[in-house]
Design a protein around this motif. Structure first.
Motif, PDB file in Angstrom:
ATOM      1  N   MET A   1      68.616  35.037  45.432  1.00  0.00           N
ATOM      2  CA  MET A   1      68.021  33.889  46.086  1.00  0.00           C
ATOM      3  C   MET A   1      67.169  34.302  47.279  1.00  0.00           C
ATOM      4  SD  MET A   1      69.830  30.613  48.003  1.00  0.00           S
ATOM      5  CE  MET A   1      70.199  31.566  49.473  1.00  0.00           C
ATOM      6  N   LEU A   2      67.674  35.219  48.106  1.00  0.00           N
ATOM      7  CA  LEU A   2      66.969  35.595  49.310  1.00  0.00           C
ATOM      8  C   LEU A   2      65.629  36.254  49.003  1.00  0.00           C
ATOM      9  CD1 LEU A   2      69.869  36.950  51.559  1.00  0.00           C
ATOM     10  CD2 LEU A   2      68.850  34.677  51.523  1.00  0.00           C
ATOM     11  N   LYS A   3      65.586  37.065  47.957  1.00  0.00           N
ATOM     12  CA  LYS A   3      64.328  37.732  47.617  1.00  0.00           C
ATOM     13  C   LYS A   3      63.261  36.720  47.202  1.00  0.00           C
ATOM     14  CE  LYS A   3      66.410  42.109  46.161  1.00  0.00           C
ATOM     15  NZ  LYS A   3      66.588  43.062  45.040  1.00  0.00           N
ATOM     16  N   ARG A   4      63.654  35.730  46.415  1.00  0.00           N
ATOM     17  CA  ARG A   4      62.681  34.725  45.968  1.00  0.00           C
ATOM     18  C   ARG A   4      62.195  33.876  47.132  1.00  0.00           C
ATOM     19  NH1 ARG A   4      63.107  30.839  40.632  1.00  0.00           N
ATOM     20  NH2 ARG A   4      61.156  29.698  41.011  1.00  0.00           N
ATOM     21  N   ILE A   5      63.105  33.484  48.021  1.00  0.00           N
ATOM     22  CA  ILE A   5      62.701  32.673  49.173  1.00  0.00           C
ATOM     23  C   ILE A   5      61.809  33.474  50.110  1.00  0.00           C
ATOM     24  CG2 ILE A   5      63.568  31.497  51.235  1.00  0.00           C
ATOM     25  CD1 ILE A   5      65.982  30.641  49.618  1.00  0.00           C
ATOM     26  N   LYS A   6      62.121  34.760  50.265  1.00  0.00           N
ATOM     27  CA  LYS A   6      61.288  35.596  51.124  1.00  0.00           C
ATOM     28  C   LYS A   6      59.882  35.722  50.566  1.00  0.00           C
ATOM     29  CE  LYS A   6      61.376  39.978  53.633  1.00  0.00           C
ATOM     30  NZ  LYS A   6      62.116  41.254  53.864  1.00  0.00           N
ATOM     31  N   THR A   7      59.766  35.728  49.246  1.00  0.00           N
ATOM     32  CA  THR A   7      58.445  35.768  48.614  1.00  0.00           C
ATOM     33  C   THR A   7      57.691  34.465  48.844  1.00  0.00           C
ATOM     34  OG1 THR A   7      59.308  37.259  46.915  1.00  0.00           O
ATOM     35  CG2 THR A   7      57.217  36.142  46.450  1.00  0.00           C
ATOM     36  N   LEU A   8      58.396  33.328  48.755  1.00  0.00           N
ATOM     37  CA  LEU A   8      57.754  32.034  48.945  1.00  0.00           C
ATOM     38  C   LEU A   8      57.267  31.832  50.371  1.00  0.00           C
ATOM     39  CD1 LEU A   8      60.236  29.786  46.913  1.00  0.00           C
ATOM     40  CD2 LEU A   8      57.937  30.479  46.222  1.00  0.00           C
ATOM     41  N   MET A  25      84.775  36.810  49.949  1.00  0.00           N
ATOM     42  CA  MET A  25      83.525  36.636  49.202  1.00  0.00           C
ATOM     43  C   MET A  25      82.340  36.961  50.084  1.00  0.00           C
ATOM     44  SD  MET A  25      83.195  32.486  49.126  1.00  0.00           S
ATOM     45  CE  MET A  25      84.903  32.336  48.586  1.00  0.00           C
ATOM     46  N   THR A  26      81.169  36.926  49.443  1.00  0.00           N
ATOM     47  CA  THR A  26      79.883  37.107  50.109  1.00  0.00           C
ATOM     48  C   THR A  26      78.994  35.910  49.778  1.00  0.00           C
ATOM     49  OG1 THR A  26      80.032  39.517  49.965  1.00  0.00           O
ATOM     50  CG2 THR A  26      77.853  38.569  50.360  1.00  0.00           C
ATOM     51  N   ILE A  27      78.385  35.334  50.799  1.00  0.00           N
ATOM     52  CA  ILE A  27      77.466  34.206  50.590  1.00  0.00           C
ATOM     53  C   ILE A  27      76.112  34.548  51.196  1.00  0.00           C
ATOM     54  CG2 ILE A  27      79.348  32.532  50.606  1.00  0.00           C
ATOM     55  CD1 ILE A  27      78.386  31.690  53.413  1.00  0.00           C
ATOM     56  N   GLU A  28      75.100  33.842  50.751  1.00  0.00           N
ATOM     57  CA  GLU A  28      73.760  33.985  51.280  1.00  0.00           C
ATOM     58  C   GLU A  28      73.279  32.625  51.769  1.00  0.00           C
ATOM     59  OE1 GLU A  28      71.337  35.575  48.203  1.00  0.00           O
ATOM     60  OE2 GLU A  28      72.240  37.576  48.280  1.00  0.00           O
ATOM     61  N   ILE A  29      72.636  32.601  52.946  1.00  0.00           N
ATOM     62  CA  ILE A  29      72.094  31.357  53.485  1.00  0.00           C
ATOM     63  C   ILE A  29      70.635  31.587  53.877  1.00  0.00           C
ATOM     64  CG2 ILE A  29      74.332  30.556  54.318  1.00  0.00           C
ATOM     65  CD1 ILE A  29      73.430  31.278  57.157  1.00  0.00           C
ATOM     66  N   ALA A  30      69.852  30.548  53.766  1.00  0.00           N
ATOM     67  CA  ALA A  30      68.444  30.596  54.151  1.00  0.00           C
ATOM     68  C   ALA A  30      68.051  29.237  54.712  1.00  0.00           C
ATOM     69  CB  ALA A  30      67.568  30.954  52.962  1.00  0.00           C
ATOM     70  N   TYR A  31      67.311  29.246  55.822  1.00  0.00           N
ATOM     71  CA  TYR A  31      66.825  28.011  56.426  1.00  0.00           C
ATOM     72  C   TYR A  31      65.662  28.334  57.353  1.00  0.00           C
ATOM     73  CZ  TYR A  31      69.696  29.493  60.431  1.00  0.00           C
ATOM     74  OH  TYR A  31      70.263  30.200  61.460  1.00  0.00           O
ATOM     75  N   ILE A  32      64.901  27.315  57.693  1.00  0.00           N
ATOM     76  CA  ILE A  32      63.784  27.455  58.627  1.00  0.00           C
ATOM     77  C   ILE A  32      64.291  27.058  60.007  1.00  0.00           C
ATOM     78  CG2 ILE A  32      61.456  26.672  59.216  1.00  0.00           C
ATOM     79  CD1 ILE A  32      60.942  26.237  56.278  1.00  0.00           C
ATOM     80  N   GLY A  82      64.243  20.552  56.253  1.00  0.00           N
ATOM     81  CA  GLY A  82      65.293  20.847  57.224  1.00  0.00           C
ATOM     82  C   GLY A  82      66.656  21.113  56.622  1.00  0.00           C
ATOM     83  N   PHE A  83      66.733  21.468  55.335  1.00  0.00           N
ATOM     84  CA  PHE A  83      67.999  21.767  54.695  1.00  0.00           C
ATOM     85  C   PHE A  83      68.273  23.271  54.761  1.00  0.00           C
ATOM     86  CE2 PHE A  83      67.134  17.629  52.999  1.00  0.00           C
ATOM     87  CZ  PHE A  83      68.370  17.090  52.658  1.00  0.00           C
ATOM     88  N   VAL A  84      69.545  23.596  54.650  1.00  0.00           N
ATOM     89  CA  VAL A  84      69.990  24.991  54.536  1.00  0.00           C
ATOM     90  C   VAL A  84      70.406  25.233  53.088  1.00  0.00           C
ATOM     91  CG1 VAL A  84      71.606  26.742  55.352  1.00  0.00           C
ATOM     92  CG2 VAL A  84      70.794  24.969  56.919  1.00  0.00           C
ATOM     93  N   LEU A  85      69.888  26.303  52.498  1.00  0.00           N
ATOM     94  CA  LEU A  85      70.293  26.686  51.144  1.00  0.00           C
ATOM     95  C   LEU A  85      71.429  27.699  51.226  1.00  0.00           C
ATOM     96  CD1 LEU A  85      66.904  27.023  49.209  1.00  0.00           C
ATOM     97  CD2 LEU A  85      68.405  25.040  49.441  1.00  0.00           C
ATOM     98  N   ILE A  86      72.473  27.459  50.467  1.00  0.00           N
ATOM     99  CA  ILE A  86      73.667  28.320  50.483  1.00  0.00           C
ATOM    100  C   ILE A  86      73.947  28.755  49.050  1.00  0.00           C
ATOM    101  CG2 ILE A  86      76.057  28.530  51.266  1.00  0.00           C
ATOM    102  CD1 ILE A  86      75.581  25.834  52.779  1.00  0.00           C
ATOM    103  N   GLN A  87      74.097  30.046  48.861  1.00  0.00           N
ATOM    104  CA  GLN A  87      74.479  30.578  47.552  1.00  0.00           C
ATOM    105  C   GLN A  87      75.935  31.034  47.602  1.00  0.00           C
ATOM    106  OE1 GLN A  87      71.917  33.551  45.923  1.00  0.00           O
ATOM    107  NE2 GLN A  87      73.295  34.066  44.236  1.00  0.00           N
ATOM    108  N   VAL A  88      76.778  30.392  46.794  1.00  0.00           N
ATOM    109  CA  VAL A  88      78.208  30.688  46.750  1.00  0.00           C
ATOM    110  C   VAL A  88      78.601  30.927  45.295  1.00  0.00           C
ATOM    111  CG1 VAL A  88      80.527  29.893  47.347  1.00  0.00           C
ATOM    112  CG2 VAL A  88      78.584  29.198  48.758  1.00  0.00           C
ATOM    113  N   ASN A  89      79.045  32.114  45.008  1.00  0.00           N
ATOM    114  CA  ASN A  89      79.479  32.482  43.645  1.00  0.00           C
ATOM    115  C   ASN A  89      78.404  32.169  42.604  1.00  0.00           C
ATOM    116  OD1 ASN A  89      81.956  33.323  44.656  1.00  0.00           O
ATOM    117  ND2 ASN A  89      82.942  31.330  44.305  1.00  0.00           N
TER     118      ASN A  89
END
Length: 442
Positions: A1-8, A25-32, A82-89
């Motif tokens: 997810m992070l790689k695609r968002i970084k490209t966008l 676990m490990t999660i990924e988050i992305a937001y502006i 203004g949303f936060v994207l969270i990747q869980v499992n």
């Protein structure tokens, strides 16, 4: 997810992305970062994930603030809202963490009243809904959300009463909102133009900042549109009477409000017709006045070196410039500058023989009458309506003014506001309103 968002968002320096890890676990988050509230990110993501009082994957499943987002095509628009994207499992969730800039206790500035509520709507739609629901505590009040603007992606909320709203009007509003292709919509005026008011002579939607006018409209079966970032709501469908009815009419005595309503209609007629009648009577039909008044007007114009219509255009240009200056100047000096400017210019023009003293009176009456109209977008439209009549009066005299007024009446009689007849100059009685509601629902 992070790689695609970084490209966008490769050129966005305020994009924040983290990969968080704990014992489970490990999660990924992305937001502006510039769009999101850091305290919300901390309270709903960082603190629950690090304290591990409950597995985070179970939290996102049971807590409704975390909504699944299965479509990757919506990631860009979601982050920009203004949303936060969270990747869980391997699953993506979104969390609303928008940072809202609010005007605390906004006061009415455009539609002022004496005895009515003084609080205006807010630029945040959530605060506006809170203000409206506190005044309209009905379970039948329904809300729907849309986004408009291909670039701005501005949130729009539809409010209506399910019992009294006309289904045909509601469907028409939905269809027009879905077909808007304007890139940027940041104000209610832009939205009203996109909904169909762009080329109409008279506005078919009321733009208001007052929650009491909004609640009255909802009670009457109207649809209200709230735009994120604008403290003005759009009320539709409307009639001509709605624009001439002030909010104070519901708080004062019956006979006083009827008298004021008649005064407003007289003011509308004066501001539209008086300059054209001046041109027509002075240039074509002076016999309509008594001899003494005709001689008085002729004497006041004896030093004016050009025809009456040029005199009218000079004075109207001056008054329109003063009105525009009063709007654009800072509020602390606007009224003083325009008042002094009007007095000096009017007196100097009359003494120099550029305009007659009768024309000064006509111009003052036209300007004052225009300000009597309580709704601003109708007042602006009425300001324009006098110029076609002046053109007709130049060529055809009093006959041209009569023909022009007839054309206006025919146009108003044919005009529709979202399928509803527009030209109603009197209000419905309660029994008539109930009968109309029953017919519409049937």
């Amino acid at each position: 997810m992070l790689k695609r968002i970084k490209t966008l968002f490769a050129e966005s320096r305020d994009l924040t992305m983290h990969q968080l890890q704990n014992d489970e676990m490990t999660i990924e988050i992305a937001y502006i970062e510039s769009l999101c509230d850091g305290s919300k990110v901390s309270d709903f993501i960082l603190v629950p994930f690090t304290k591990q009082l409950q597995p985070f994957d179970e939290i996102v499943k049971v807590n409704p603030v975390y909504e699944p987002l299965d479509d990757p095509a919506k990631w860009t628009d979601t982050l920009l809202l203004g949303f936060v994207l969270i990747q869980v499992n391997g699953k993506i969730y979104k969390l609303d963490a928008a940072r809202i800039i609010r005007n605390e206790n906004p006061q009415t500035m455009v539609e002022t009243v004496i005895t009515g509520p003084q609080i205006a709507l807010s630029e945040d739609v959530i605060d506006s809904i809170n203000i409206i629901r506190s005044r309209y505590p009905s379970p039948e009040l329904a809300t729907e959300e849309r986004t408009v603007g291909t670039i701005s992606r501005t949130r729009v909320l539809l409010l209506y009463d399910k019992r009294s709203v006309d289904a045909n009007v509601l469907n028409m509003v939905r269809q027009r909102l879905d077909h808007i292709t304007v890139p940027m919509i940041n104000a209610s005026g832009q939205l009203s133009r996109a909904l169909g008011d762009r080329y109409k002579l008279f506005p078919t939607m009321i733009i208001t900042e007052r929650p009491d006018r909004v609640c009255n409209g909802i009670q009457d079966g109207k649809v209200v549109l709230l735009l994120q970032g604008s403290m003005f709501a759009i009320v539709l469908p409307v009639t001509f009477y709605d624009f001439l009815s002030a909010v104070d009419d519901q708080y004062d005595s019956f006979w006083m409000t009827r008298l004021l309503l008649v005064l407003r209609y007289i003011a509308v007629v004066l501001t539209i017709t008086l300059p054209a009648l001046y041109v027509a009577i002075v240039s074509y039909n002076p016999e309509l006045f008594r001899v003494q008044l005709t001689f008085s007007i002729a004497g006041s114009r004896s030093a004016v070196p050009y025809p009456s219509f040029i005199e009218v255009f000079i004075m109207l240009l001056m008054i329109e410039s003063l009105i525009e200056a009063s709007v654009r100047l800072p509020k602390y000096i606007g009224s003083t500058a325009t008042t002094v400017g009007g007095l000096i210019l009017g007196q100097a023009a009359q003494q120099a023989g550029l305009v007659s003293s009768i024309m000064i009176i006509v111009t003052s009456v036209v300007a004052i009458s225009n300000f009597v109209i309580p709704v601003n977008n109708m007042s602006t439209a009425i300001r324009f309506m006098k110029y076609p009549l002046i053109i007709m009066a130049i060529f055809f005299g009093i006959t041209g003014v009569t023909i022009g007024l007839f054309i206006y009446f025919v146009y108003l009689a044919d005009l529709r506001s979202f399928g509803k007849p527009y030209f109603r100059i009197f209000s419905k009685t309660p029994s008539q309103a109930g009968d109309i509601g029953q017919v519409d629902q049937g």
